[in-house]
Scaffold this motif. Sequence first.
Motif, PDB file in Angstrom:
ATOM      1  N   TYR A 104       0.882  -1.201  -0.013  1.00 19.17           N
ATOM      2  CA  TYR A 104       0.143   0.076   0.038  1.00 19.17           C
ATOM      3  C   TYR A 104       0.907   1.226  -0.057  1.00 19.17           C
ATOM      4  O   TYR A 104       0.484   2.307  -0.654  1.00 19.17           O
ATOM      5  CB  TYR A 104      -1.161   0.063   1.050  1.00 19.17           C
TER       6      TYR A 104
ATOM      7  N   LEU B  85      -6.301   1.059   5.530  1.00 22.61           N
ATOM      8  CA  LEU B  85      -6.381  -0.162   4.811  1.00 22.61           C
ATOM      9  C   LEU B  85      -7.642  -0.825   5.238  1.00 22.61           C
ATOM     10  O   LEU B  85      -8.087  -0.696   6.344  1.00 22.61           O
ATOM     11  CB  LEU B  85      -5.398  -1.106   5.018  1.00 22.61           C
TER      12      LEU B  85
ATOM     13  N   GLN C 273      -5.851   0.386  -2.360  1.00 17.28           N
ATOM     14  CA  GLN C 273      -6.366  -0.778  -1.853  1.00 17.28           C
ATOM     15  C   GLN C 273      -6.430  -2.084  -2.823  1.00 17.28           C
ATOM     16  O   GLN C 273      -6.269  -3.037  -2.581  1.00 17.28           O
ATOM     17  CB  GLN C 273      -7.940  -0.624  -1.288  1.00 17.28           C
TER      18      GLN C 273
END
Length: 300
Positions: free
Chosen positions: A192, A252, A198
């Motif tokens: 990430y 996340l 994502q």
Amino acid sequence: MLEKNKVKLGIAPIAWTNDDLPELGAENTFEQCVSEMALAGFTGSEIGNKYPKDPVVLKKALDLRGVQICNCWFSTFFTTGPEEETIEAFKKQLDFLSQMGAGVIGCSEQGGSIQGQAVPIFGGQKPVFTDEEWDKLLTGMNKLGAIAKEKGMKCSFHHHMGTGVQTPAEIDRFMDGTSEDVYLLFDSGHIYFSEGTQEAVDTLIDKYIGRIAHVHLKDVREEKRREALAGKMSFLDAVKNGTFTVPGDGNLSFDHIFKVLAENDYTGWMLVEAEQDPAKANPLEYAMKARTFIQEKTGL
């Protein structure tokens, strides 16, 4: 759901004492670290720089707390150094981990790495391997994979910020060029941080779930990631600035990660690895926060 008899939970000592930035957590002892790991509800750990080097001493201290070693970082230098030096060092580390009862060793190619240098983590300074360097890396890692297999262990590879295997394309080239005896250490935070989406995280686990031997659960604060980009921060400065945090505390989503692991009968360790400044993020508090999040999401 993930099964308790197949998936174990660990946490890395880097939240208590940072190996790359010794000033972070210099006051925290080994004993405090592993005691708080156990107190937070974790049963596994990777190895930190304050851990006893004698396996007998280390195992006794961990056994008292119900904690075991599940993995250890290992730096390879196939692209910049003699192959035999990395292989010999690997064998020694493998022997130590075997004595500790670990089943996985986590490698990272450090040839040309900028992760510890005072240069911007973004901006073209990270290594980009030539075809010759790729050949050296892939050949060397295949040899390490075979050596680990002979020992009854798994050799995993850690894609990492600031190295030559950071981006999805670089990870693809690595995985395409290595044998089935070389596994991926999936790190949610590093992919990430590298890509900022994502989708990149979810795509990576989808693509390589069949070859994932170890999982690092790491969250990212998107605001801090943007500050790292805008401020041209080094990797270590980004860490000190709070880019990484424990699962559930950043931007996340871990739903897809847990779903894919469960549906594909993942067996092994999930390890919380969130390097922060312990003076700003109390290690025990954040370990407990991570443990609660994982329990709520997975039932483990």
